[in-house]
Write a protein that holds these residues in place. Structure first.
Motif, PDB file in Angstrom:
ATOM      1  N   ARG A 185       3.499  -1.513   7.840  1.00 28.35           N
ATOM      2  CA  ARG A 185       5.199  -0.929   8.051  1.00 28.35           C
ATOM      3  C   ARG A 185       5.825  -1.841   6.909  1.00 28.35           C
ATOM      4  O   ARG A 185       6.926  -1.480   6.669  1.00 28.35           O
ATOM      5  N   GLN A 186       5.373  -2.976   6.343  1.00 30.62           N
ATOM      6  CA  GLN A 186       5.969  -3.507   5.275  1.00 30.62           C
ATOM      7  C   GLN A 186       6.255  -3.133   3.849  1.00 30.62           C
ATOM      8  O   GLN A 186       6.554  -2.947   3.494  1.00 30.62           O
ATOM      9  N   HIS A 187       4.891  -1.931   4.027  1.00 26.88           N
ATOM     10  CA  HIS A 187       4.992  -1.176   2.555  1.00 26.88           C
ATOM     11  C   HIS A 187       5.864  -0.155   2.818  1.00 26.88           C
ATOM     12  O   HIS A 187       4.807   0.804   2.388  1.00 26.88           O
ATOM     13  N   GLY A 188       5.836   0.459   4.176  1.00 28.98           N
ATOM     14  CA  GLY A 188       6.521   1.873   4.502  1.00 28.98           C
ATOM     15  C   GLY A 188       5.666   2.528   4.906  1.00 28.98           C
ATOM     16  O   GLY A 188       5.656   3.861   4.952  1.00 28.98           O
ATOM     17  N   GLY A 189       3.639   2.228   5.256  1.00 31.69           N
ATOM     18  CA  GLY A 189       2.931   3.481   5.743  1.00 31.69           C
ATOM     19  C   GLY A 189       3.742   3.527   7.300  1.00 31.69           C
ATOM     20  O   GLY A 189       4.495   2.637   7.801  1.00 31.69           O
ATOM     21  N   ASP A 197     -12.486   1.246  16.805  1.00 37.13           N
ATOM     22  CA  ASP A 197     -11.630  -0.071  16.092  1.00 37.13           C
ATOM     23  C   ASP A 197     -10.992   0.228  14.786  1.00 37.13           C
ATOM     24  O   ASP A 197     -10.826  -0.670  14.095  1.00 37.13           O
ATOM     25  N   GLY A 198     -11.294   1.667  14.492  1.00 31.87           N
ATOM     26  CA  GLY A 198     -10.986   1.998  13.340  1.00 31.87           C
ATOM     27  C   GLY A 198      -9.057   2.510  13.460  1.00 31.87           C
ATOM     28  O   GLY A 198      -8.489   2.525  14.853  1.00 31.87           O
ATOM     29  N   ILE A 199      -8.734   3.067  12.254  1.00 33.03           N
ATOM     30  CA  ILE A 199      -7.494   3.539  12.137  1.00 33.03           C
ATOM     31  C   ILE A 199      -7.005   4.050  11.087  1.00 33.03           C
ATOM     32  O   ILE A 199      -7.621   3.422   9.870  1.00 33.03           O
ATOM     33  N   MET A 200      -5.875   5.346  11.580  1.00 36.68           N
ATOM     34  CA  MET A 200      -5.747   5.845  10.186  1.00 36.68           C
ATOM     35  C   MET A 200      -3.866   5.629   9.465  1.00 36.68           C
ATOM     36  O   MET A 200      -3.089   5.923  10.659  1.00 36.68           O
ATOM     37  N   VAL A 201      -3.845   5.713   8.806  1.00 42.61           N
ATOM     38  CA  VAL A 201      -2.330   5.364   7.828  1.00 42.61           C
ATOM     39  C   VAL A 201      -2.277   6.246   7.025  1.00 42.61           C
ATOM     40  O   VAL A 201      -3.458   6.949   6.290  1.00 42.61           O
ATOM     41  N   ILE A 202      -0.622   6.711   7.190  1.00 36.73           N
ATOM     42  CA  ILE A 202      -0.306   7.250   5.858  1.00 36.73           C
ATOM     43  C   ILE A 202       0.762   6.889   5.260  1.00 36.73           C
ATOM     44  O   ILE A 202       1.593   6.112   5.511  1.00 36.73           O
ATOM     45  N   PHE A 203       0.734   7.032   3.696  1.00 42.87           N
ATOM     46  CA  PHE A 203       1.822   7.033   2.996  1.00 42.87           C
ATOM     47  C   PHE A 203       2.061   7.755   2.624  1.00 42.87           C
ATOM     48  O   PHE A 203       1.934   8.497   1.900  1.00 42.87           O
ATOM     49  N   ASP A 205       5.882   9.529   0.028  1.00 47.70           N
ATOM     50  CA  ASP A 205       6.605   9.244  -1.522  1.00 47.70           C
ATOM     51  C   ASP A 205       7.314   8.126  -1.383  1.00 47.70           C
ATOM     52  O   ASP A 205       7.523   7.402  -2.082  1.00 47.70           O
ATOM     53  N   ASN A 206       7.890   8.125   0.052  1.00 46.79           N
ATOM     54  CA  ASN A 206       9.018   7.138  -0.104  1.00 46.79           C
ATOM     55  C   ASN A 206       8.242   5.654   0.293  1.00 46.79           C
ATOM     56  O   ASN A 206       9.025   4.284   0.406  1.00 46.79           O
ATOM     57  N   ALA A 207       7.235   5.461  -0.347  1.00 51.47           N
ATOM     58  CA  ALA A 207       6.428   3.825   0.585  1.00 51.47           C
ATOM     59  C   ALA A 207       6.317   3.226  -0.242  1.00 51.47           C
ATOM     60  O   ALA A 207       5.895   3.899  -2.027  1.00 51.47           O
ATOM     61  N   THR A 208       6.565   2.033  -0.238  1.00 50.46           N
ATOM     62  CA  THR A 208       6.620   0.951  -1.341  1.00 50.46           C
ATOM     63  C   THR A 208       5.134   0.272  -1.960  1.00 50.46           C
ATOM     64  O   THR A 208       4.293   1.030  -1.284  1.00 50.46           O
ATOM     65  N   SER A 209       4.748   0.222  -2.651  1.00 51.58           N
ATOM     66  CA  SER A 209       4.066  -0.201  -3.640  1.00 51.58           C
ATOM     67  C   SER A 209       2.821  -0.675  -2.672  1.00 51.58           C
ATOM     68  O   SER A 209       3.660  -2.079  -2.309  1.00 51.58           O
ATOM     69  N   PHE A 210       1.018  -0.490  -2.228  1.00 50.90           N
ATOM     70  CA  PHE A 210       0.576  -1.365  -1.159  1.00 50.90           C
ATOM     71  C   PHE A 210      -0.596  -1.565  -2.394  1.00 50.90           C
ATOM     72  O   PHE A 210      -1.566  -0.643  -3.234  1.00 50.90           O
TER      73      PHE A 210
END
Length: 232
Positions: A185-189, A197-203, A205-210
């Motif tokens: 969340r801190q990086h806009g994802g 035990d897995g996780i799927m995330v999307i970043f 266009d407007n997400a900040t650099s990770f």
């Protein structure tokens, strides 16, 4: 996302997590109501804000759905506070008591709506969940976006699952997911799915650099201190 072992109120009091005199704890333990004065010399620790902010009295009631025979479990409760000199009058208390059912009815609707939105955001992602909750459910509704998809899981989880108890394993999973969620969340994802035990995330266009070192934070060090550096 996973069920935690939930200690009873009595267990939390015995282990020192709660003092036992907190308003909602009193309601959970079967008190029909609570009235606390701001100048009480034995003011509960979680009510010290009353003295600091100038509140004279606090009044609390359990939800009308509260199981009166099952002590230690609070299904819901409400508190009111006042700065009026002298605190609540008996007329005030009578009005509050007389409208408790109305309040519970309205709050039940809002809680169901909040729960529905939270579930949609949890299992569909922040953006998609908000859109579905807002009514975008027609066939063909969609949005084309440029994005990066991230998959991650816990290293050595299969071996770990054979060594830890169910309770310990759930604590590890929840600990990792909580840290991951905060960093994402801190990086806009946005988290789209929890998968074992897995996780799927999307970043998008407007997400900040990770960066690769984004987990090199105090949160990661704290988690490593509890579960070992093998996790992150």
């Amino acid at each position: 996302p996973y069920a935690r072992y939930k200690k009873t109120t009595k267990e939390r009091i015995e282990e020192g997590e709660l003092d036992g005199d907190e308003p909602l704890v009193s309601l959970a333990m079967g008190a029909p109501y609570v009235r606390i004065k701001g100048d009480d010399p034995n003011l509960p620790k979680d009510c010290e804000w009353m003295k600091k902010d100038g509140y004279v009295e606090l009044y609390g009631l359990p939800s009308v759905s509260q199981n009166k025979t099952e002590k230690g479990k609070l299904e819901g409760g409400y508190t009111w506070s006042t700065k009026q000199q002298g605190g609540f009058t008996e007329e005030h208390i009578e009005i509050i008591n007389g409208h408790l059912l109305d309040l519970c009815t309205v709050m039940r609707y809002h809680m169901k709506d909040f729960t529905m939105e939270t579930l949609l955001k949890t299992y569909l992602g922040e953006d998609a969940g908000s859109r579905v909750h807002g009514g975008e459910i027609e066939r063909g509704d969609g949005l084309v976006i440029r994005s990066v998809i991230w998959f991650s899981d816990i290293r050595g989880f299969t071996k770990m699952s054979g060594e830890l108890t169910r309770h310990e394993l759930l604590e590890v999973i929840n600990g990792v997911f909580e840290v991951t969620e905060r960093v994402v969340r801190q990086h806009g994802g946005q988290i789209l799915k929890f998968m074992g035990d897995g996780i799927m995330v999307i970043f998008a266009d407007n997400a900040t650099s990770f960066q690769r070192d984004s987990f090199s934070s105090e949160e990661k060090r704290n988690l490593d201190g509890i579960h070992g550096a093998k996790l992150c």
